[in-house]
Each structure stands twice: as C-alpha cells, then as structure tokens.
Design a protein around this motif. Structure first.
Motif, PDB file in Angstrom:
ATOM      1  N   ASP A 114       2.819   8.719  17.340  1.00  0.00           N
ATOM      2  CA  ASP A 114       3.965   9.283  16.607  1.00  0.00           C
ATOM      3  C   ASP A 114       4.428   8.399  15.451  1.00  0.00           C
ATOM      4  O   ASP A 114       5.507   8.619  14.894  1.00  0.00           O
ATOM      5  N   GLU A 115       3.628   7.393  15.098  1.00  0.00           N
ATOM      6  CA  GLU A 115       3.968   6.545  13.960  1.00  0.00           C
ATOM      7  C   GLU A 115       3.121   6.940  12.750  1.00  0.00           C
ATOM      8  O   GLU A 115       1.911   7.167  12.878  1.00  0.00           O
ATOM      9  N   ILE A 116       3.759   7.005  11.595  1.00  0.00           N
ATOM     10  CA  ILE A 116       3.054   7.287  10.342  1.00  0.00           C
ATOM     11  C   ILE A 116       2.445   5.983   9.857  1.00  0.00           C
ATOM     12  O   ILE A 116       3.158   5.007   9.610  1.00  0.00           O
ATOM     13  N   VAL A 117       1.105   5.966   9.698  1.00  0.00           N
ATOM     14  CA  VAL A 117       0.425   4.712   9.376  1.00  0.00           C
ATOM     15  C   VAL A 117      -0.420   4.866   8.119  1.00  0.00           C
ATOM     16  O   VAL A 117      -1.290   5.737   8.037  1.00  0.00           O
ATOM     17  N   PHE A 118      -0.162   4.000   7.140  1.00  0.00           N
ATOM     18  CA  PHE A 118      -1.025   3.841   5.978  1.00  0.00           C
ATOM     19  C   PHE A 118      -1.851   2.574   6.215  1.00  0.00           C
ATOM     20  O   PHE A 118      -1.287   1.502   6.450  1.00  0.00           O
ATOM     21  N   GLY A 119      -3.181   2.706   6.164  1.00  0.00           N
ATOM     22  CA  GLY A 119      -4.026   1.563   6.464  1.00  0.00           C
ATOM     23  C   GLY A 119      -4.467   0.808   5.225  1.00  0.00           C
ATOM     24  O   GLY A 119      -4.885   1.426   4.243  1.00  0.00           O
ATOM     25  N   PHE A 120      -4.359  -0.532   5.281  1.00  0.00           N
ATOM     26  CA  PHE A 120      -4.876  -1.331   4.159  1.00  0.00           C
ATOM     27  C   PHE A 120      -6.155  -2.070   4.526  1.00  0.00           C
ATOM     28  O   PHE A 120      -6.567  -3.010   3.855  1.00  0.00           O
ATOM     29  N   GLY A 121      -6.834  -1.590   5.614  1.00  0.00           N
ATOM     30  CA  GLY A 121      -8.157  -2.083   5.926  1.00  0.00           C
ATOM     31  C   GLY A 121      -8.178  -3.112   7.035  1.00  0.00           C
ATOM     32  O   GLY A 121      -7.428  -4.094   6.990  1.00  0.00           O
ATOM     33  N   SER A 122      -9.060  -2.899   8.020  1.00  0.00           N
ATOM     34  CA  SER A 122      -9.152  -3.841   9.141  1.00  0.00           C
ATOM     35  C   SER A 122      -9.678  -5.200   8.700  1.00  0.00           C
ATOM     36  O   SER A 122      -9.409  -6.218   9.354  1.00  0.00           O
ATOM     37  N   GLU A 123     -10.404  -5.223   7.577  1.00  0.00           N
ATOM     38  CA  GLU A 123     -10.916  -6.503   7.075  1.00  0.00           C
ATOM     39  C   GLU A 123      -9.803  -7.418   6.592  1.00  0.00           C
ATOM     40  O   GLU A 123     -10.012  -8.618   6.371  1.00  0.00           O
ATOM     41  N   GLN A 124      -8.590  -6.852   6.428  1.00  0.00           N
ATOM     42  CA  GLN A 124      -7.462  -7.656   5.956  1.00  0.00           C
ATOM     43  C   GLN A 124      -6.668  -8.304   7.094  1.00  0.00           C
ATOM     44  O   GLN A 124      -5.692  -9.005   6.832  1.00  0.00           O
ATOM     45  N   LYS A 125      -7.082  -8.074   8.349  1.00  0.00           N
ATOM     46  CA  LYS A 125      -6.314  -8.595   9.485  1.00  0.00           C
ATOM     47  C   LYS A 125      -6.075 -10.098   9.385  1.00  0.00           C
ATOM     48  O   LYS A 125      -4.985 -10.597   9.643  1.00  0.00           O
ATOM     49  N   ASP A 126      -7.141 -10.812   9.034  1.00  0.00           N
ATOM     50  CA  ASP A 126      -7.021 -12.275   8.947  1.00  0.00           C
ATOM     51  C   ASP A 126      -7.758 -12.786   7.712  1.00  0.00           C
ATOM     52  O   ASP A 126      -8.311 -13.891   7.720  1.00  0.00           O
ATOM     53  N   SER A 127      -7.745 -11.996   6.657  1.00  0.00           N
ATOM     54  CA  SER A 127      -8.529 -12.352   5.469  1.00  0.00           C
ATOM     55  C   SER A 127      -7.904 -13.496   4.670  1.00  0.00           C
ATOM     56  O   SER A 127      -8.604 -14.236   3.988  1.00  0.00           O
ATOM     57  N   GLY A 128      -6.583 -13.612   4.741  1.00  0.00           N
ATOM     58  CA  GLY A 128      -5.910 -14.606   3.914  1.00  0.00           C
ATOM     59  C   GLY A 128      -5.966 -14.267   2.442  1.00  0.00           C
ATOM     60  O   GLY A 128      -5.751 -15.135   1.589  1.00  0.00           O
ATOM     61  N   GLU A 129      -6.219 -13.002   2.125  1.00  0.00           N
ATOM     62  CA  GLU A 129      -6.327 -12.549   0.727  1.00  0.00           C
ATOM     63  C   GLU A 129      -5.014 -11.904   0.291  1.00  0.00           C
ATOM     64  O   GLU A 129      -4.429 -11.097   1.015  1.00  0.00           O
ATOM     65  N   TRP A 130      -4.584 -12.261  -0.896  1.00  0.00           N
ATOM     66  CA  TRP A 130      -3.359 -11.660  -1.417  1.00  0.00           C
ATOM     67  C   TRP A 130      -3.624 -10.217  -1.854  1.00  0.00           C
ATOM     68  O   TRP A 130      -4.587  -9.925  -2.553  1.00  0.00           O
ATOM     69  N   LEU A 131      -2.751  -9.305  -1.418  1.00  0.00           N
ATOM     70  CA  LEU A 131      -2.796  -7.914  -1.847  1.00  0.00           C
ATOM     71  C   LEU A 131      -1.578  -7.639  -2.721  1.00  0.00           C
ATOM     72  O   LEU A 131      -0.456  -8.023  -2.364  1.00  0.00           O
ATOM     73  N   ARG A 132      -1.811  -7.000  -3.841  1.00  0.00           N
ATOM     74  CA  ARG A 132      -0.711  -6.623  -4.733  1.00  0.00           C
ATOM     75  C   ARG A 132      -0.290  -5.208  -4.351  1.00  0.00           C
ATOM     76  O   ARG A 132      -0.965  -4.229  -4.677  1.00  0.00           O
ATOM     77  N   ILE A 133       0.812  -5.084  -3.648  1.00  0.00           N
ATOM     78  CA  ILE A 133       1.241  -3.812  -3.061  1.00  0.00           C
ATOM     79  C   ILE A 133       2.257  -3.120  -3.975  1.00  0.00           C
ATOM     80  O   ILE A 133       3.214  -3.745  -4.443  1.00  0.00           O
ATOM     81  N   THR A 134       2.044  -1.823  -4.191  1.00  0.00           N
ATOM     82  CA  THR A 134       3.018  -0.988  -4.912  1.00  0.00           C
ATOM     83  C   THR A 134       3.144   0.323  -4.152  1.00  0.00           C
ATOM     84  O   THR A 134       2.177   1.075  -4.054  1.00  0.00           O
ATOM     85  N   ARG A 135       4.308   0.588  -3.599  1.00  0.00           N
ATOM     86  CA  ARG A 135       4.499   1.822  -2.831  1.00  0.00           C
ATOM     87  C   ARG A 135       5.627   2.650  -3.421  1.00  0.00           C
ATOM     88  O   ARG A 135       6.779   2.203  -3.478  1.00  0.00           O
ATOM     89  N   ASP A 136       5.283   3.838  -3.875  1.00  0.00           N
ATOM     90  CA  ASP A 136       6.284   4.832  -4.267  1.00  0.00           C
ATOM     91  C   ASP A 136       6.589   5.614  -2.996  1.00  0.00           C
ATOM     92  O   ASP A 136       5.804   6.475  -2.581  1.00  0.00           O
TER      93      ASP A 136
END
Length: 567
Positions: A281-303
């Motif tokens: 019952d949770e709405i989920v947008f996925g940013f990829g399982s490879e990002q779980k412990d990647s230590g990579e910066w993601l530039r997020i923009t959410r409208d």
C-alpha cells in the motif's frame, strides 16, 4: 332639393353599423389602450419552421453504380420541406469535424472546426541557442504514454511499446527540449526558489540521527544521516531538489498535504528497480537497486504534482488535484546516506533540461547513437509488410533531437563534452538502415534519414525533418562538422520528395503506399500541423527555397477545408 331614396338610406345605415362594429372589436382586444390605427411596435417574432422526420440513406445509388454491396445504413434527419438537417454526430464522424457550443458575447454559437492542432508561424529565424520550434507548449511528462519521471535520472520513462516502462531516447529529447524552450521563454521572469534554511536543518539535526560532515568527493559540508531524519517544511512550491547519496539502503519520503481534511499523500523513493509501483500500500518510485550502497551522488528533482498525477493514472483513479491544493509538509530521510542542497521552487526548467542532456551523455554507445531497447513493429502490426525491428535500433528523429539537446547544452554551459557527443552522433547517419544505421535512399537517388529503420523503408516525413534541424544545429555551431553535408543532402531530398506527401486535402504520414505497395497512411491533424510547423521553421532558415513556404501555406489551407482543384 334632391330626393333621398330608400336604397341610399339603407347603404348609409349599413356603413354606420360597420364602423360601430370595428370600433367595438378594437376595444375588446387584449390591449384595449391601443388604437385601431396605432403603429405596431412589437418586434417581429420568427416562427420556427415545422420540422418533419425523414430517413436519409447513404451511398445507396453510388454503391449500385460502382458494384459495391449497399450497407443499408440509415441516418435519422429532419426536413422543413426545403432543407434536410443531418445530426452533427454523423458529420463529426463522416467528415472528421469537431464541434463545440461556445459563447460569443451574449450569444451562444455552435463552432464547427475542420481540424484540430495548432500552427505556429516563426517570428524570427530559427536559432540553435533558442527555443526549439513550438516545444514550449509541450508537457512531455503529462503524456499518457509516460509512466513516470525516473527517480534516478529525472527523465521520462515510456510505455509506448512496453507497459513495464523503458527509456525512449526520442521522448527524453523532447522532454529536454520542451524544458529548455520554457527556460528561454521565461528567462526574464522571476523564478521562486527557497533553499532549506539553517533553522530547519538545525531542528532536524537535534535528534542525533544526523550530523554535518565533509564530503570526501566534493570537499563540501553535507548532512550525513544514519537513521530517520525529518526535515519539516511548509511550502506551496512543489518542485523539490536535493543532492542525495545512499551509503547503505538510504531512501527518502515526501509528505504532501491536500485540501481534503486530514489527507496526506506520502511519496516514497527507494533503491528498487521498478520505476513506479505499489508495495504494501506504499507508493514507490525506484531509483535503482544498484544505488543501495553505491556511494554515488544523485541529482534529484521531483515535481510532486507530476508524481501524484502518475500515481493516480497508475491506479486508474478519476480524481485530479489542482496544484494550488497541494503543499509539501515534510521530507523524511532514512537508512544511511548523505544529502545536501535541499530546495523548493516553482520551476526548474534548466535543471530538468540538463537531466535530459546528461542522460544522453551517459548512454551514448560506441557508434555515437542511442539505441531503443524495445521491439518495433512487433508482430508486424504497425507495418504489416515490413519486418520487426529487434531491440537496439537507431532512429534519425532520436539522433537529430538528441543533437539539438546537446548543442544547446554546450551553448548554455560551455562544456565541450556536449559538443563532442553531438558530433559523434552524426556517424549513424552515414550507415544504411539495412546495416544498422538510419540512411535510406529513395529510387536510388535521394538520401533519407529514417525515423524507424524498417525494411522496406517507410520515409516518414516528420521524423526526417526533425533530423534535419538537429544536423542544422550542429553544422551552425561547429563549422567543420560532418553534419554540414548530411544536412545539405537531406534538404535536397526534401525538396524532391515533398510533393509525394500532398494528398490534395491533407498530408501522408509516410510513403508506405509507394515502398510497400499498400494503402496510404494519412497524417492525423496533429501530425499534419507538425509538417506545416517544420516547413515554416526550415523556411525561416532557407529563405531562398520558396517551395517550403508555398507547400506550408497550401497545407495550412487544408486545415480549414481548402482542397486541390478538380480537373
């Protein structure tokens, strides 16, 4: 003194009695105050004609004359004895017309339109650093064939040929160009942006779940959290921006209050592979399982307004929220990660444009192209006489519009990497569609750049002209580019083949009727108007090629019902 005869007396009395009767009748009317000889000032009221039912039949005699079976379709009409009145529902379907009741001043009118869609006449010469045609009017993310905006990369995820969702380079290019065009159009307008203030951050850091640390990569001060961290906000600005790094299964949630009492929508952004799903019952947008412990910066923009619309669409809910009814109330971070540059704003067109440009930088292959990783013409449904295209095909429209994105990214940022990527993209134009590129040749003479590299070729018009604009952008900015000759060859082909797309009342979408010996495909009005817009744009560049302008104006006329002359 003459004698008065009885006969004369009788006629005199008869006249007097007649006059008395008329006066009496006049005084007994509904309006006794009006004299018999007073002028009638009442407005004339038109008596509506009597309409009788009449059954209309369609092509009964014609079917007999040409040897076709009569369909016996009946249309229930009205007649006043002189005219026959048909229901507009018949006219709408038979003539592809559109009708709307509109208010014109104090009068109600029924407006009949022969076509839909718009033509935008350029006000100046097309400029590679300016708006891309009329794309300012586009909202790619709102299209029904966009599943959502990717949480990881900030670009649209398409469902056009796969319901699971995939990255479609053409759609991503249009997304970027629409936001760039809006950025240019609004450059002198004030944008409203709120950086998360220190006070809100200090309050959030009081729970010992987070602290300020130096990021080893950027050497900047960032917030590192190792448990749930709540950042309370209250803003009518619905675009949330942040730089986010997951160290160990970090995630975040956005809480959005609506105008419904006690209703809060929670949008979850987790390191999972599904682009958009409902989990427990949770709405989920996925940013990829490879990002779980990647230590990579993601530039997020959410409208968040767009995200909520996509959730409602996925759930097939008829409900829609107005943007003014939404308010972000809380950003909640969890797991182990880092975050910085948190802000809220009312528009982020340039940032969204660069999401698209950077996607093209990350995903360009060694051939210089951006392959579409889905089957095209599956089971030969779109083109029955052409073969399926296996995943990995290139399209000239995609290549051209991607070049237009990268040229604008270079001109805006000054980063030569964007220009180098645009030049690499030209390589695919020199490879035939049979060999995996986008080049076809019409009648062994005229080079054409294929939107879909089918066998046999389709010669789609709008995709070809979009590719020409991309080549023009590159050759204008980079004088020694290989795009120069490709553009010139394409322009010559356009002039030679343009008459083949004229149906006399509209345009053809492609030339399948020539290459595949099948029925022609007329362009819908939105594609027809695209043809007109593209020709007008190219004419703003090539003012000496009058054919472009003449054809555009004739095709514009088709949109109001003009037709080619009969013999």
């Amino acid at each position: 003194m003459g004698r008065i005869s009885l006969k004369n007396i009788f006629f005199i009395l008869l006249g007097v009695l007649g006059l008395i009767y008329l006066v009496y009748q006049n005084r007994c009317t509904v309006e006794p105050q009006k004299s018999l000889f007073e002028a009638d000032t009442e407005p004339y009221k038109e008596v509506p004609p009597r309409l009788d039912n009449v059954t209309c039949v369609l092509n009964k005699e014609v079917s007999k004359n040409i040897g076709l079976k009569y369909s016996s379709k009946k249309i229930f009409c009205k007649t006043d004895g002189r005219e026959v009145f048909l229901p507009f529902s018949f006219i709408k379907n038979y003539y592809e017309a559109k009708g709307d009741l509109v208010q014109n001043g104090g009068n109600k009118e029924f407006e009949i339109s022969h076509s839909y869609s718009k033509v935008y006449t350029p006000k100046s010469k097309y400029d590679p650093s300016g708006q891309f045609m009329h794309f300012k009017s586009f909202s790619v993310e709102s299209r029904s064939r966009v599943k959502c905006i990717s949480a990881a990369y900030g670009v649209p995820v398409s469902t056009q040929w796969s319901p699971a969702g995939y990255y479609y380079p053409t759609q991503i290019a249009q997304f970027a160009l629409s936001h760039f065009s809006n950025h240019v159009a609004n450059v002198n307008k004030e944008a409203h942006k709120t950086m998360m203030d220190d006070e809100a951050i200090k309050i959030a850091l009081k729970n010992d779940a987070a602290d300020r640390v130096i990021d080893q990569e950027s050497k900047n001060l960032v917030i590192e959290f190792k448990d749930t961290l709540d950042v309370h906000v209250s803003s009518e600005y619905l675009i949330l921006c942040l730089d986010f790094k997951s160290i160990d299964e970090a995630a975040f949630k956005i809480f959005v209050q609506t105008d419904v009492k006690d209703e809060t929508i929670i949008l979850n952004y987790f390191p999972v592979d599904e682009f958009l799903s409902v989990r427990n019952d949770e709405i989920v947008f996925g940013f990829g399982s490879e990002q779980k412990d990647s230590g990579e910066w993601l530039r997020i923009t959410r409208d968040v307004a767009t995200d909520i619309d996509k959730v409602l669409s996925m759930k097939k809910s008829p409900h829609k929220y107005k943007k003014t009814s939404l308010k972000i109330s809380l950003l909640q971070l969890s797991g182990h990660g880092q975050v910085t540059n948190i802000s809220l704003s009312n528009e982020e067109h340039l940032r969204m444009f660069f999401h698209g440009a950077n996607w093209f930088m990350r995903n360009q292959d060694k051939s210089g192209g951006w392959p579409s990783l889905v089957v095209f013409n599956k089971d030969q449904r779109k083109y029955p006489k052409a073969e399926e295209l296996a995943p990995g095909w290139y399209g000239a429209m995609c290549q051209g519009q991607a070049i237009s994105v990268l040229v604008r990214a270079f001109l805006t940022s000054g980063n030569q990497d964007y220009l180098a990527a645009a030049e690499r993209a030209v390589g695919v134009f020199n490879v035939t569609s049979v060999e995996g590129g986008v080049k076809a040749v019409f009648m062994d003479r005229h080079v054409w750049y294929e939107e879909y590299p089918t066998n046999p070729p389709t010669f789609i018009l709008n995709g070809f002209m979009y590719s020409l604009l991309g080549l023009y952008d590159l050759k204008t900015v980079k004088k020694d580019s290989a795009a120069k000759q490709l553009y010139q060859s394409g322009l010559e082909s356009l002039q030679a083949l343009l008459p083949f797309y004229d149906s006399g009342s509209g345009t053809f979408y492609d030339l399948r009727h020539f290459t595949m010996k099948t029925a022609p495909k007329g362009a819908r009005w939105d594609y027809h108007s695209t043809h007109v817009n593209q020709l007008l744009t190219l004419f703003s560049i090539e003012r000496n090629i009058k054919l472009l302008k003449e054809t555009a104006e004739r095709w514009r006329g088709y949109m109001v019902g003009l037709r080619s002359a009969h013999n």
